[in-house]
Design an enzyme around this catalytic site. Sequence first.
Site, PDB file in Angstrom:
ATOM      1  N   HIS A 376       0.800  -1.224   0.000  1.00  0.00           N
ATOM      2  CA  HIS A 376       0.000   0.000   0.000  1.00  0.00           C
ATOM      3  C   HIS A 376       0.834   1.275   0.000  1.00  0.00           C
ATOM      4  CE1 HIS A 376      -4.047  -1.720   0.727  1.00  0.00           C
ATOM      5  NE2 HIS A 376      -3.403  -2.642   1.415  1.00  0.00           N
ATOM      6  N   LYS A 567      -8.280  13.714   5.783  1.00  0.00           N
ATOM      7  CA  LYS A 567      -7.405  12.552   5.680  1.00  0.00           C
ATOM      8  C   LYS A 567      -6.317  12.689   6.726  1.00  0.00           C
ATOM      9  CE  LYS A 567      -6.822  13.552   1.364  1.00  0.00           C
ATOM     10  NZ  LYS A 567      -6.944  12.369   0.530  1.00  0.00           N
ATOM     11  N   ARG A 568      -5.549  11.643   6.905  1.00  0.00           N
ATOM     12  CA  ARG A 568      -4.416  11.702   7.830  1.00  0.00           C
ATOM     13  C   ARG A 568      -3.487  12.853   7.427  1.00  0.00           C
ATOM     14  NH1 ARG A 568       0.359   8.866   7.077  1.00  0.00           N
ATOM     15  NH2 ARG A 568      -0.694   7.687   5.432  1.00  0.00           N
ATOM     16  N   LYS A 573       0.608  14.623   1.671  1.00  0.00           N
ATOM     17  CA  LYS A 573      -0.805  14.831   1.327  1.00  0.00           C
ATOM     18  C   LYS A 573      -1.118  16.318   1.121  1.00  0.00           C
ATOM     19  CE  LYS A 573      -2.362  10.591   3.583  1.00  0.00           C
ATOM     20  NZ  LYS A 573      -2.955   9.892   2.423  1.00  0.00           N
ATOM     21  N   THR A 675      -8.814   5.981  -1.129  1.00  0.00           N
ATOM     22  CA  THR A 675     -10.216   5.565  -1.243  1.00  0.00           C
ATOM     23  C   THR A 675     -11.151   6.725  -0.926  1.00  0.00           C
ATOM     24  OG1 THR A 675     -10.139   4.692   1.022  1.00  0.00           O
ATOM     25  CG2 THR A 675      -9.817   3.120  -0.787  1.00  0.00           C
ATOM     26  N   LYS A 679     -14.911   7.788  -2.547  1.00  0.00           N
ATOM     27  CA  LYS A 679     -16.139   8.041  -1.781  1.00  0.00           C
ATOM     28  C   LYS A 679     -16.759   9.376  -2.179  1.00  0.00           C
ATOM     29  CE  LYS A 679     -14.257   5.377   2.025  1.00  0.00           C
ATOM     30  NZ  LYS A 679     -12.965   5.454   2.672  1.00  0.00           N
TER      31      LYS A 679
END
Length: 831
Positions: A376, A567-568, A573, A675, A679
């Site tokens: 991952h 998100k984390r 990110k 993911t 969504k």
Amino acid sequence: MSKDVKDYLHLLDKPLDEFEAPGARNSTLGEDALWHVLYSLGQDNTYLNKRKAYWGLVLAVRDRMLEKWTAVQRKYYANDDKRLYYLSLEFLPGKFLRGNLLALGLENEAHEFLHEHDLSLDEIVDEECEPGLGNGGLGRLASCYMDSMATLGLPAYGYGIRYSYGLFRQEIRNGHQVEQPDNWLHEGSHWLIPRPHNLFPIRFYGTVNEWLDDDGMLRHDWRGGDLVMAMANDMYVPGYRNGHVNSIRLWEARPHKEFVLSSFNAGDYIGSVQEKISDENISMVLYPSDDAPEGKTLRLKQQYFFVAATMRDMVRRFKKLNKPWDQLPEKNVVQLNETHPAIAIPELMRMLLDEELLGWEEAWCICQKLFAYTNHTILPEALETWPVKLIERLLPRHMQIIYEINRRFLEEVRLHFRDEPELPSRVSLISAGPEQRVRMSHLAIVGSFSVNGVSSLHTQILKDRVFHDFIRIFPDRFNNKTNGITPRRWLRQCNVPLSWLLSEHLGCNWITDLTQLKKLRELVDDVEFRHDWEQCRLTNKKRLADYIEKVNGITVNPHSIFDVQVKRFHEYKRQLLNILHIISLYNNIRRNPDVKMQPCTFIFGGKAAPSYQMAKDIIYLINCVARRVNSDPHTRNFLKVIFLANYNVSLAQLLVPATDVSEQISTAGYEASGTGNMKFALNGALTIGTRDGANIEIGERVGDGNIYLFGLCEKEVLALRRRGYDPWEFYKNDSELREVLDMINSDQFTPGDSTAFSSIFNSLLTGGDPFMVLADYRAYVETHKRISHEYVDRDLWIKKSIMNTAGMGYFSSDRAVKEYIDGIWSLEPDV
């Protein structure tokens, strides 16, 4: 003994088709709930409050799942099914009640029962604590796959750890993240069924003795050390209205010795329970800090603890079949969800060699046919390694086995690649250097028959860069399985208004066949349908606005653009890129107060690891900017910044249906798949994103005009690095960007403290901007201008929203699991 109790005991021996648990056949869900309030909870059921109604419903629903699960287990044995063992250190299922009612077709019964008692399902669901069994995308993906496995009727088990405390509960105090214990089990959980008879001893430390068997073969015996008991807790996963129920077995650490009476009698009260406390720590907390040696040891203990118990459980079931050992991979497959469970490979080798007395070749052949590995991540720091000395001390026999696996593997590499003397060191399971470390990803690759990435780009990067050498050694071992999400939770459950609209026009089959959504393209020009679509979106946005006002005390305009990044928190990110753009918007509005601008509400959520100071600094920056922007009379009607604390599945279910713009802006080449992007798009949000992870595949399926991709692609990121990336050039040549950076390097957002964000400023400039925030800044800003312009054209925007949902059928976890079935697992559904 009363007649009722006698009858109950007699029923325990009846076959399932004759078994009638309380209310299972002849009573309603509500009647069962009332029965449990009185007889299971021991409380008066003449008056129901929210808590009693919740627990009564939980137990009534659980009864029904237990009956179906028992029937399914019997069917597995009767059909001699091949079974899947899905090993994951994380599961993030979200709250259970509403989803289980939905899957079992009991929603209406629950509504009717609660209505009779002046209660609503929304009120009751609020009573439920969300299970703290995961951190982020890894756990949410695992839960989506478990839902699909049950819905597809697969003979499958999930395995993990029953953590007493989740990662942590996040609070925001004066803008800073504060971590609080996540005691999700403070009232217990009837969704979990303890299995105290399913106990396995798990050994740590000790010594390895060698001996010769009758054939003169060298054998090994691991003895001594510490024993910890692994106790099973089962959590049930119902398929969608198909009568199939699977389980996730979560291991809880229990002491081998509960109480040392001699210590207690000698006055050593702490010592008398010290072993109990130490043992139970193994399943206490998700991801204990590994800054100290004790934390590293505890993390490795966790990983070995749960896979050792799982391997014993698998072998226990297999032995019931009375089949030869070479049939183990014919009747089972083990999927390693990341490298956390990779120690299962040497553990099974130890069991086969030392306990079952198989030879090395036979045992290794079994392992290589049994295990499959999903990768991952490509982040170097996330490619897990463990110090050799730690494994030698904690798991001495396993280190011997890893040495032998590596020796035999490298012999083969040298034999087949004679002209590449440096190759063995690159692919070795054990790294060279002053501190030798075991590379868990290498162990997983060598010990598995399948290795898969989770998006097309990610898998290509694994092949081209991360595991390039292994591709040459095992050319047929690598494959791609793009992630997916369950439409049950992430559309049908979380977005009721849109689900009703879809079912009205498409029928209900889309819930288990998401490809049905492509029919929406035929409705995109229907004026009435577009109006209904927009009303669904507005309903969801108003619901989120109410939540924000209640929790944050800030009023937001539901007609503004809801731009969401949840998100984390991690530098790659790039939540930082988002907040830099917001500061530039703030500056532009203040300079041009009469400018016409589409109001925007920027929403953030997510946790930073407790020891990740840069991520915590970015959270603080966001909250400081929010405080300034939201209180400024010149800007607050156009711009709002919201940070929603303690992001979890329940909050995601509120945010996802209400989002207009989904921020998926990681540095290209760093996000394996994502993911969250799926969504949001499934629920009609438009993505602003880099050409990274599954964003690329989403763009291919929703259409280039319905997604906003910007910035450097993965190859351009690499090329710019090779040429020599200088962030100062962007600082000097972009006056708007320079103004923003100078502001965060002053006391503009922290009056009296000009150094609060110097770490961020220095990371971007003197630190070399490792995630190329500044390189992508201008493209990001210009793309946002386009979004703001197009949002005003409501017909255009709603068409784009519909086209996003219409194109997301491919990203169902049902499709992903079917690809695993066909390409890796070779399972037969049981429904």
